[in-house]
Motif scaffolding. Structure first.
Motif, mmCIF file in Angstrom:
data_model
loop_
_atom_site.group_PDB
_atom_site.id
_atom_site.type_symbol
_atom_site.label_atom_id
_atom_site.label_comp_id
_atom_site.label_asym_id
_atom_site.label_seq_id
_atom_site.Cartn_x
_atom_site.Cartn_y
_atom_site.Cartn_z
ATOM 1 N N SER A 112 46.472 35.102 35.945
ATOM 2 C CA SER A 112 45.447 35.668 36.734
ATOM 3 C C SER A 112 44.195 34.765 37.331
ATOM 4 C CB SER A 112 44.712 36.811 36.131
ATOM 5 O OG SER A 112 43.691 37.586 36.887
ATOM 6 N N VAL A 113 44.701 33.965 38.323
ATOM 7 C CA VAL A 113 43.724 32.851 38.848
ATOM 8 C C VAL A 113 43.224 33.408 40.287
ATOM 9 C CG1 VAL A 113 44.713 31.005 37.546
ATOM 10 C CG2 VAL A 113 45.753 31.609 39.741
ATOM 11 N N CYS A 114 42.162 32.935 40.766
ATOM 12 C CA CYS A 114 41.635 33.374 42.126
ATOM 13 C C CYS A 114 41.404 34.835 42.039
ATOM 14 C CB CYS A 114 42.714 32.897 43.230
ATOM 15 S SG CYS A 114 43.304 31.339 43.238
ATOM 16 N N ASN A 115 41.256 35.528 40.779
ATOM 17 C CA ASN A 115 40.767 36.760 41.014
ATOM 18 C C ASN A 115 39.163 36.688 41.199
ATOM 19 O OD1 ASN A 115 40.486 39.486 40.426
ATOM 20 N ND2 ASN A 115 41.849 39.196 38.663
ATOM 21 N N ARG A 116 38.441 37.731 41.238
ATOM 22 C CA ARG A 116 36.863 37.823 41.608
ATOM 23 C C ARG A 116 36.287 38.970 40.643
ATOM 24 N NH1 ARG A 116 34.705 35.522 46.035
ATOM 25 N NH2 ARG A 116 35.979 34.298 47.592
ATOM 26 N N ILE A 117 35.175 39.078 40.420
ATOM 27 C CA ILE A 117 34.297 40.137 39.696
ATOM 28 C C ILE A 117 34.157 41.008 40.712
ATOM 29 C CG2 ILE A 117 32.314 40.497 38.156
ATOM 30 C CD1 ILE A 117 34.027 38.539 37.108
ATOM 31 N N GLU A 118 34.253 42.121 40.357
ATOM 32 C CA GLU A 118 34.039 43.369 41.424
ATOM 33 C C GLU A 118 32.548 43.690 41.292
ATOM 34 O OE1 GLU A 118 34.157 45.632 43.921
ATOM 35 O OE2 GLU A 118 36.004 45.024 43.779
ATOM 36 N N PRO A 119 31.869 43.463 42.509
ATOM 37 C CA PRO A 119 30.432 43.563 42.425
ATOM 38 C C PRO A 119 29.866 45.020 41.877
ATOM 39 C CG PRO A 119 31.071 42.529 44.422
ATOM 40 C CD PRO A 119 32.228 42.921 43.670
ATOM 41 N N THR A 120 30.643 46.046 42.311
ATOM 42 C CA THR A 120 30.282 47.311 41.585
ATOM 43 C C THR A 120 30.403 47.509 40.203
ATOM 44 O OG1 THR A 120 32.505 48.071 41.688
ATOM 45 C CG2 THR A 120 31.264 48.622 43.976
ATOM 46 N N SER A 121 30.907 46.428 39.514
ATOM 47 C CA SER A 121 31.045 46.353 38.166
ATOM 48 C C SER A 121 29.724 46.081 37.304
ATOM 49 C CB SER A 121 32.166 45.453 37.257
ATOM 50 O OG SER A 121 31.722 44.156 37.662
ATOM 51 N N GLY A 122 28.851 45.604 38.259
ATOM 52 C CA GLY A 122 27.503 45.322 37.636
ATOM 53 C C GLY A 122 27.676 44.116 36.652
ATOM 54 N N GLY A 123 28.626 43.226 36.835
ATOM 55 C CA GLY A 123 29.127 42.071 36.079
ATOM 56 C C GLY A 123 29.215 42.316 34.617
ATOM 57 N N ARG A 124 29.961 43.584 34.431
ATOM 58 C CA ARG A 124 30.349 43.906 33.278
ATOM 59 C C ARG A 124 31.828 43.918 33.228
ATOM 60 N NH1 ARG A 124 25.680 46.704 33.833
ATOM 61 N NH2 ARG A 124 26.998 48.671 34.487
ATOM 62 N N VAL A 125 32.656 43.178 32.492
ATOM 63 C CA VAL A 125 34.207 42.887 32.567
ATOM 64 C C VAL A 125 34.734 43.407 31.232
ATOM 65 C CG1 VAL A 125 35.983 41.586 33.063
ATOM 66 C CG2 VAL A 125 33.999 41.249 34.303
ATOM 67 N N TRP A 126 35.546 44.292 31.245
ATOM 68 C CA TRP A 126 36.457 44.650 29.988
ATOM 69 C C TRP A 126 37.543 43.885 29.926
ATOM 70 C CZ3 TRP A 126 40.680 47.412 29.318
ATOM 71 C CH2 TRP A 126 41.071 47.978 28.037
ATOM 72 N N VAL A 127 38.020 43.186 29.143
ATOM 73 C CA VAL A 127 39.401 42.559 28.769
ATOM 74 C C VAL A 127 40.008 43.019 27.419
ATOM 75 C CG1 VAL A 127 40.698 40.548 28.911
ATOM 76 C CG2 VAL A 127 38.560 40.575 30.049
ATOM 77 N N ASN A 128 41.375 43.313 27.354
ATOM 78 C CA ASN A 128 42.170 43.756 26.059
ATOM 79 C C ASN A 128 43.358 42.764 26.207
ATOM 80 O OD1 ASN A 128 42.747 44.551 23.772
ATOM 81 N ND2 ASN A 128 43.375 46.779 24.387
#
Length: 201
Positions: free
Chosen positions: A178-194
């Motif tokens: 997963s390269v060249c991905n982006r943070i979704e602005p509507t997430s408020g900068g909170r990313v969850w990863v498992n």
């Protein structure tokens, strides 16, 4: 220097890896680390003597099986630190992509020591198996990000908060990364990863 000073002020222990002591002395002459370690192929005599004069531990380690960063991380561990911030540019600075790979290797070797590397425009860390919540600053412009498996394929990865989220995906070199991905602005900068195995953020 402002970012370094901010990080410095929030840390209890400060260790320079070899030539980073030169830059610290040049740009932040008032700051003194507790230790400078490395093989000293880059450390200037001026920096070595100045930090020695200030009472800093200055230790040359001739072991060529480990990088200067690994030597510095080992010093931090012996001082009882449970989390570490490595401050400095790392994304192939001045064409030294080999340094970047060396840093990533050091992160993997210290995956249980909670190490984050913070550069002038990005940061990276190793996500161990399990769930993680990552807070990303300045998300209005949908900053780029990436997730890359380390050491072996990641059999399962799921994310929330990215432009292109994954659900139970499999990642490996030569296949999906997963390269060249982006943070979704509507997430408020909170990313969850498992993840099921170590992954580089």
């Amino acid at each position: 220097a402002p970012r370094l000073r901010h990080i410095w002020g929030n840390c209890e222990v400060h260790v320079c890896a070899d030539g980073s002591a030169n830059r610290l002395l040049e740009h932040c002459v008032d700051l003194t680390p507790e230790a400078v370690v490395g093989d000293f192929d880059s450390l200037t005599n001026e920096a070595r003597e100045e930090y020695r004069r200030r009472g800093c531990k200055v230790q040359q380690i001739d072991d060529q099986e480990t990088t200067d960063l690994q030597k510095a991380l080992a010093e931090v561990v012996t001082r009882g630190c449970t989390a570490t911030v490595v401050a400095g540019d790392f994304a192939g600075v001045e064409g030294r992509l080999d340094h970047t790979f060396g840093i990533i290797n050091a992160l993997l070797a210290h995956e249980y020591d909670q190490v984050a590397v913070i550069g002038s425009s990005s940061f990276m860390l190793v996500l161990r198996p399990g769930e993680h919540q990552i807070s990303v600053p300045d998300v209005d412009d949908a900053p780029h990000c990436g997730l890359v498996p380390l050491g072996k394929p990641c059999e399962r990865i799921s994310t929330k908060g990215l432009r292109w989220d994954m659900t139970d995906a499999r990642m490996e070199f030569g296949g999906l990364v997963s390269v060249c991905n982006r943070i979704e602005p509507t997430s408020g900068g909170r990313v969850w990863v498992n993840v099921s195995s170590p992954v580089l953020w």
